[in-house]
Each structure stands twice: as structure tokens, then as C-alpha cells.
Design an enzyme around this catalytic site. Structure first.
Site, short mmCIF file in Angstrom:
data_model
loop_
_atom_site.label_atom_id
_atom_site.label_comp_id
_atom_site.label_asym_id
_atom_site.label_seq_id
_atom_site.Cartn_x
_atom_site.Cartn_y
_atom_site.Cartn_z
N GLU A 11 -9.81 -4.09 -5.90
CA GLU A 11 -9.49 -3.06 -4.92
C GLU A 11 -9.24 -1.71 -5.54
O GLU A 11 -9.00 -1.57 -6.75
CB GLU A 11 -8.30 -3.50 -4.07
CG GLU A 11 -7.00 -3.69 -4.83
CD GLU A 11 -5.85 -4.02 -3.89
OE1 GLU A 11 -5.63 -3.23 -2.95
OE2 GLU A 11 -5.18 -5.05 -4.09
N HIS A 39 -7.69 -5.82 0.13
CA HIS A 39 -6.46 -5.04 0.08
C HIS A 39 -5.43 -5.61 1.06
O HIS A 39 -5.73 -5.87 2.22
CB HIS A 39 -6.80 -3.59 0.44
CG HIS A 39 -5.63 -2.66 0.44
ND1 HIS A 39 -4.84 -2.46 -0.68
CD2 HIS A 39 -5.13 -1.86 1.42
CE1 HIS A 39 -3.90 -1.57 -0.39
NE2 HIS A 39 -4.05 -1.20 0.87
N SER A 96 0.83 -1.20 0.00
CA SER A 96 0.00 0.00 0.00
C SER A 96 0.87 1.25 0.00
O SER A 96 1.67 1.45 -0.92
CB SER A 96 -0.96 -0.04 1.19
OG SER A 96 -2.02 0.86 1.03
#
Length: 302
Positions: free
Chosen positions: A242, A272, A150
Site C-alpha cells: 500500500e 489499505h 490511516s
């Protein structure tokens, strides 16, 4: 088709996570730290076969050393996600401990400064400093790999670009799990409702807290806007449902067009950073195995 456990994980995450107070930065940060602070599911705190040592120097984090240590000279620098406002090396041990065991090398999990207390570019500065610190402490660039999820995946690219611009030797490879590489919000998001964790507006809210008025078009904030030529091989993993699916697709396309050896792996309808569910969700074990194989291959070649 996702596995049954993959579908259950996706549903669970959607029920627990997907309600962000995006109009209230204080509550947004508080909720992110409460939810992502530490893993909650059984078995996630286990780091069997891995020795953990804390580091509190100019660079903060923790060393994870597996037994057996098959690659004693190699190091994986791991940069956690959390929207730049939450998470820590402790919260990401389900990934870092698993990778230490699977690769057979030491992992240094970086504890970078978080916003809003330390806004942009603090996280980027800490990530670059960690890579420089490792290479200055006898870790040869060819024995160093970078990985992150991320926001941490975005910091992997930021770090590689910055090292290249400083004309420093580059690590052997980089791994990006659902990387957040564009904080501008200027592109059309494919998955506006299917993501189990975020809506596109949530990403903009987290970006606003981190940037604190700075431009999202800075390549330190949005490394997708940087020149990617000369970067080492990349592995990119993402779920097709996502919010950050588009970031991964665009990163892979731009890296390939820039002459970078890049490999994109798309998983079907898992949440995610599903890699956190190792030992529970088959797709997580598959993804972790894939990362370990990629890193071992690049370290061996180097």
C-alpha cells in the site's frame, strides 16, 4: 502469501475504489464520503454483544461497551481514518466493535470535525481534546489506549506528541494501522502502483483539502516530523503493497531511534485498512487479535 480472501479483497477494493478525481476537490470529497460512508459488505453492520451510546457534547462520538466487560476501568480511544474528509464512528464499527469485544474494554470512537468544512487543525484539535476529556472524566492515563487507522493513525501520533508537549500524563500505548504521518509528499513512495486504493498523487490531493493552505510541515499535520522521544509503546500495522507502507516504515524507524518501544507488523498484499474485513478475511482477524493482545498487555502492565 496472502490468503485467497485477502487477494479477493484486494482486487475488489482496486476495482471499486481506485479512481480518484484528484483535480477536483469537491468531487474528491463527495466520492470519498459516498464510498467510505458506511460498510457495504454483508455482516459489517453487526455489532453483536456491544452496546452503543451516542455522545453529543464538546467532544462528539460514541461509546461501545462489550458484554462481558473484562476491563471496566480501561478505555480505548479510537480515531477513524478517511483522508480527513470522510468516515465516522458508524463507518468504523467493524473495527471498533471487534476491538471492544476482543479487548473487553469500552471503546470511545471519536467523531472529529472533517474538512473541507473544518480544515486543519480541526481534526488534530478534536483528537487531543478527546484524550484530555477522557482523562479528566476519571479515566487514568494508564488505563487509556489510543488506536487509529490511516489519517486516524496519524492523529494518534499527533495526540501523543501534543500531550507530551503539554506535560500531561501519557496513555499506556498507541496503535497505528497504516498511519498517514507525513502529508508533505517530499519523500519517494515505494508503492507507486501496487496500492489497491491510492496513487501517491491522491494522497497529495486529500492533504491539500485538509490543509487548506497551511504548511504540511507542521508537526500537527505531519507528526513524523516531530520529536518522538518519550512516547508510550507503539504497535504499527501496514500492508507491504500500500501507499502508506513508507510512512509506517519511517515512523517505526524514527520511534525506535528515539527510544520508543515500537513493534512493526507487515502484512502481505492486503488492501489499505484491511482490518475492516474482520470475519471475512483471515488477515483482518489476525490483525485485530494482534491489536487486542497488545492493548491488553499494555493496560495490564500499566
Amino acid at each position: 502469501m496472502p490468503s485467497i480472501r485477502g487477494r479477493l479483497a484486494n482486487t475488489l477494493v482496486k476495482l471499486v475504489v481506485k479512481r480518484w478525481p484528484r483535480d477536483n476537490p469537491t468531487r474528491l470529497v463527495r466520492r470519498a464520503r459516498r464510498i467510505f460512508g458506511e460498510p457495504k459488505l454483508p455482516g459489517f453492520r453487526q455489532s453483536t454483544g456491544v452496546k452503543i451510546e451516542q455522545v453529543s457534547e464538546d467532544v462528539r462520538g460514541e461509546w461501545l461497551t462489550p458484554e462481558p466487560l473484562r476491563f471496566p476501568e480501561a478505555v480505548l480511544l479510537y480515531i477513524h481514518g478517511g483522508g480527513y474528509v470522510s468516515c465516522s464512528p458508524r463507518s468504523h464499527r467493524p473495527i471498533t466493535a471487534a476491538l471492544a469485544r476482543r479487548i473487553g474494554c469500552r471503546v470511545f470512537s471519536l467523531d472529529y470535525r472533517l474538512a473541507p468544512e473544518n480544515p486543519f487543525p480541526a481534526a488534530a484539535e478534536d483528537a487531543v481534546k478527546a484524550a484530555e476529556w477522557l482523562m479528566a472524566s476519571s479515566v487514568k492515563p494508564g488505563n487509556l489506549a489510543l488506536a487509529g487507522d490511516s489519517a486516524g493513525g496519524g492523529l494518534v501520533i499527533t495526540t501523543l506528541v501534543r500531550l507530551r508537549d503539554l506535560r500531561l500524563p501519557l496513555p499506556a500505548c498507541g496503535v497505528c494501522m497504516s498511519p498517514w504521518v507525513d502529508l508533505t509528499g517530499e519523500f519517494t513512495c515505494t508503492n507507486t502502483t501496487s496500492c489497491a486504493m491510492f496513487f501517491p498523487e491522491d494522497g497529495l490531493a486529500f492533504a491539500k483539502v485538509y490543509l487548506n493552505g497551511a504548511s504540511a510541515r507542521s508537526t500537527l499535520a505531519s507528526p513524523l516530523l516531530a520529536d518522538l522521544r518519550g512516547l508510550p509503546p507503539l504497535l504499527i500495522q501496514v500492508a507491504n503493497s500500500e501507499m502508506l507502507y513508507d510512512d509506517s516504515i519511517r515512523l517505526n524507524e524514527k520511534a525506535a531511534a528515539s527510544g520508543v518501544q515500537t513493534s512493526l507488523r507487515v502484512y502481505d498484499r492486503v488492501p489499505h485498512v484491511w482490518q475492516m474485513f474482520g470475519g471475512v478475511v483471515p488477515e483482518a482477524d489476525q490483525a485485530l487479535h494482534e491489536i487486542a493482545e497488545f492493548v491488553r498487555e499494555k493496560l495490564t502492565r500499566a
